[in-house]
Design a protein around this motif. Structure first.
Motif, PDB file in Angstrom:
ATOM      1  N   LEU A  19       0.823  -1.213   0.000  1.00 43.13           N
ATOM      2  CA  LEU A  19       0.000   0.000   0.000  1.00 43.13           C
ATOM      3  C   LEU A  19       0.859   1.266   0.000  1.00 43.13           C
ATOM      4  O   LEU A  19       0.613   2.199  -0.766  1.00 43.13           O
ATOM      5  CB  LEU A  19      -0.932   0.001   1.216  1.00 43.13           C
ATOM      6  N   VAL A  20       1.901   1.308   0.818  1.00 43.92           N
ATOM      7  CA  VAL A  20       2.787   2.473   0.884  1.00 43.92           C
ATOM      8  C   VAL A  20       3.537   2.652  -0.439  1.00 43.92           C
ATOM      9  O   VAL A  20       3.606   3.764  -0.980  1.00 43.92           O
ATOM     10  CB  VAL A  20       3.770   2.356   2.078  1.00 43.92           C
ATOM     11  N   LEU A  21       4.083   1.564  -0.984  1.00 45.14           N
ATOM     12  CA  LEU A  21       4.796   1.656  -2.265  1.00 45.14           C
ATOM     13  C   LEU A  21       3.850   2.056  -3.396  1.00 45.14           C
ATOM     14  O   LEU A  21       4.205   2.870  -4.256  1.00 45.14           O
ATOM     15  CB  LEU A  21       5.493   0.340  -2.590  1.00 45.14           C
ATOM     16  N   GLY A  22       2.651   1.508  -3.395  1.00 47.85           N
ATOM     17  CA  GLY A  22       1.660   1.868  -4.417  1.00 47.85           C
ATOM     18  C   GLY A  22       1.316   3.350  -4.358  1.00 47.85           C
ATOM     19  O   GLY A  22       1.236   4.028  -5.386  1.00 47.85           O
ATOM     20  N   SER A  23       1.123   3.869  -3.144  1.00 44.53           N
ATOM     21  CA  SER A  23       0.819   5.292  -2.983  1.00 44.53           C
ATOM     22  C   SER A  23       1.974   6.169  -3.451  1.00 44.53           C
ATOM     23  O   SER A  23       1.768   7.194  -4.105  1.00 44.53           O
ATOM     24  CB  SER A  23       0.517   5.607  -1.514  1.00 44.53           C
ATOM     25  N   TYR A  24       3.183   5.745  -3.132  1.00 46.02           N
ATOM     26  CA  TYR A  24       4.367   6.507  -3.527  1.00 46.02           C
ATOM     27  C   TYR A  24       4.493   6.566  -5.051  1.00 46.02           C
ATOM     28  O   TYR A  24       4.671   7.645  -5.632  1.00 46.02           O
ATOM     29  CB  TYR A  24       5.623   5.879  -2.907  1.00 46.02           C
ATOM     30  N   PHE A  25       4.374   5.412  -5.714  1.00 44.22           N
ATOM     31  CA  PHE A  25       4.513   5.392  -7.176  1.00 44.22           C
ATOM     32  C   PHE A  25       3.353   6.109  -7.860  1.00 44.22           C
ATOM     33  O   PHE A  25       3.536   6.762  -8.887  1.00 44.22           O
ATOM     34  CB  PHE A  25       4.667   3.964  -7.690  1.00 44.22           C
ATOM     35  N   TYR A  26       2.162   6.044  -7.290  1.00 42.53           N
ATOM     36  CA  TYR A  26       1.037   6.790  -7.851  1.00 42.53           C
ATOM     37  C   TYR A  26       1.281   8.288  -7.742  1.00 42.53           C
ATOM     38  O   TYR A  26       1.000   9.032  -8.687  1.00 42.53           O
ATOM     39  CB  TYR A  26      -0.278   6.420  -7.143  1.00 42.53           C
ATOM     40  N   SER A  27       1.807   8.754  -6.616  1.00 44.80           N
ATOM     41  CA  SER A  27       2.068  10.187  -6.465  1.00 44.80           C
ATOM     42  C   SER A  27       3.135  10.659  -7.448  1.00 44.80           C
ATOM     43  O   SER A  27       3.048  11.759  -7.989  1.00 44.80           O
ATOM     44  CB  SER A  27       2.457  10.528  -5.024  1.00 44.80           C
ATOM     45  N   LEU A  28       4.152   9.820  -7.708  1.00 44.99           N
ATOM     46  CA  LEU A  28       5.167  10.169  -8.719  1.00 44.99           C
ATOM     47  C   LEU A  28       4.529  10.269 -10.102  1.00 44.99           C
ATOM     48  O   LEU A  28       4.812  11.197 -10.864  1.00 44.99           O
ATOM     49  CB  LEU A  28       6.290   9.134  -8.730  1.00 44.99           C
ATOM     50  N   ALA A  31       2.292  13.397 -10.393  1.00 49.19           N
ATOM     51  CA  ALA A  31       3.096  14.619 -10.521  1.00 49.19           C
ATOM     52  C   ALA A  31       3.658  14.751 -11.937  1.00 49.19           C
ATOM     53  O   ALA A  31       3.699  15.849 -12.499  1.00 49.19           O
ATOM     54  CB  ALA A  31       4.227  14.618  -9.499  1.00 49.19           C
ATOM     55  N   GLU A  32       4.081  13.645 -12.530  1.00 45.97           N
ATOM     56  CA  GLU A  32       4.608  13.667 -13.900  1.00 45.97           C
ATOM     57  C   GLU A  32       3.520  14.021 -14.901  1.00 45.97           C
ATOM     58  O   GLU A  32       3.742  14.781 -15.849  1.00 45.97           O
ATOM     59  CB  GLU A  32       5.243  12.317 -14.249  1.00 45.97           C
ATOM     60  N   VAL A  33       2.321  13.488 -14.720  1.00 49.52           N
ATOM     61  CA  VAL A  33       1.207  13.812 -15.617  1.00 49.52           C
ATOM     62  C   VAL A  33       0.877  15.300 -15.525  1.00 49.52           C
ATOM     63  O   VAL A  33       0.687  15.963 -16.545  1.00 49.52           O
ATOM     64  CB  VAL A  33      -0.033  12.950 -15.277  1.00 49.52           C
ATOM     65  N   LYS A  34       0.855  15.845 -14.322  1.00 47.89           N
ATOM     66  CA  LYS A  34       0.567  17.278 -14.147  1.00 47.89           C
ATOM     67  C   LYS A  34       1.664  18.128 -14.784  1.00 47.89           C
ATOM     68  O   LYS A  34       1.383  19.114 -15.456  1.00 47.89           O
ATOM     69  CB  LYS A  34       0.451  17.604 -12.663  1.00 47.89           C
ATOM     70  N   ARG A  35       2.914  17.721 -14.596  1.00 53.79           N
ATOM     71  CA  ARG A  35       4.040  18.454 -15.180  1.00 53.79           C
ATOM     72  C   ARG A  35       3.953  18.421 -16.702  1.00 53.79           C
ATOM     73  O   ARG A  35       4.131  19.424 -17.381  1.00 53.79           O
ATOM     74  CB  ARG A  35       5.364  17.836 -14.709  1.00 53.79           C
ATOM     75  N   ARG A  36       3.629  17.265 -17.264  1.00 53.28           N
ATOM     76  CA  ARG A  36       3.533  17.103 -18.717  1.00 53.28           C
ATOM     77  C   ARG A  36       2.366  17.922 -19.278  1.00 53.28           C
ATOM     78  O   ARG A  36       2.469  18.510 -20.346  1.00 53.28           O
ATOM     79  CB  ARG A  36       3.379  15.626 -19.063  1.00 53.28           C
ATOM     80  N   ASP A  37       1.244  17.961 -18.542  1.00 53.72           N
ATOM     81  CA  ASP A  37       0.085  18.722 -19.010  1.00 53.72           C
ATOM     82  C   ASP A  37       0.329  20.219 -19.023  1.00 53.72           C
ATOM     83  O   ASP A  37      -0.314  20.942 -19.780  1.00 53.72           O
ATOM     84  CB  ASP A  37      -1.140  18.402 -18.156  1.00 53.72           C
TER      85      ASP A  37
END
Length: 191
Positions: A19-28, A31-37
């Motif tokens: 759960l912690v690793l999934g949350s971490y990778f989802y947040s990364l 953030a990349e999708v927002k940066r790209r948009d």
């Protein structure tokens, strides 16, 4: 009892790690999708193709970009136009359109948004026979109101735009798809 709590620990601990690793990778990823948009996305080729297709169907270029909606562009999509219909905003790029005559148009593509400095500015001039392009760094926001149609060669150079290879659109291109020597220029250049 101690044995059952130990078994429960071995089940819950891996689940928590996942759960912690999934949350971490989802947040990364988010953030990349927002940066790209936020990055300006170049649509000059698509806009040029749309304008040329409009000319092919109607025999003349449109007075404004709103005229493309329903004839070349899908009418169901929302688009951001200014009241004149000559300024269009799409994917953090402003397109400023001008029709010089029924067979010649030009437009500026100027990046906008938070990451505008990472974008590329374009000046495009086209006719049914040829396309000329100038490419350069993002034009400063203070310079946008001063953009002219058609610009002089000096003003393009001052903005840092350099001419790219012209494109010959005539039906029978020269060998090796190189522009022909006698290709008519679509841009009346102000010297």
């Amino acid at each position: 009892m101690r044995n059952s709590s130990m078994k429960l620990t071995f089940i819950i601990t891996p689940l928590m790690v996942v759960l912690v690793l999934g949350s971490y990778f989802y947040s990364l990823w988010a953030a990349e999708v927002k940066r790209r948009d936020n990055l300006p996305q170049d649509g000059t080729a698509a806009l040029t193709r749309g304008l040329l297709k409009y000319h092919e169907k109607n025999g003349a270029f449109p007075e404004d970009l709103k005229s493309l909606v329903g004839k070349v562009w899908d009418a169901k999509k929302e688009r951001e136009f200014d009241p004149s219909g000559k300024v269009f905003r799409h994917h953090n790029v402003y397109y400023l359109y001008s029709r010089q005559n029924s067979h010649l148009f030009s437009f500026w593509a100027v990046p906008s948004g938070e990451r505008r400095e990472e974008g590329v500015s374009w000046y495009i001039s086209a006719s049914p026979n040829a396309i000329r392009r100038w490419k350069g760094p993002a034009i400063a926001a203070s310079e946008i109101d001063k953009l002219a149609f058609p610009p002089s060669v000096q003003s393009l150079a001052l903005l840092g735009l350099t001419e790219q290879s012209p494109t010959d659109l005539r039906k029978s291109p020269s060998p090796n798809n190189q522009p022909q020597k006698n290709m008519q220029t679509p841009l009346p250049i102000n010297k």
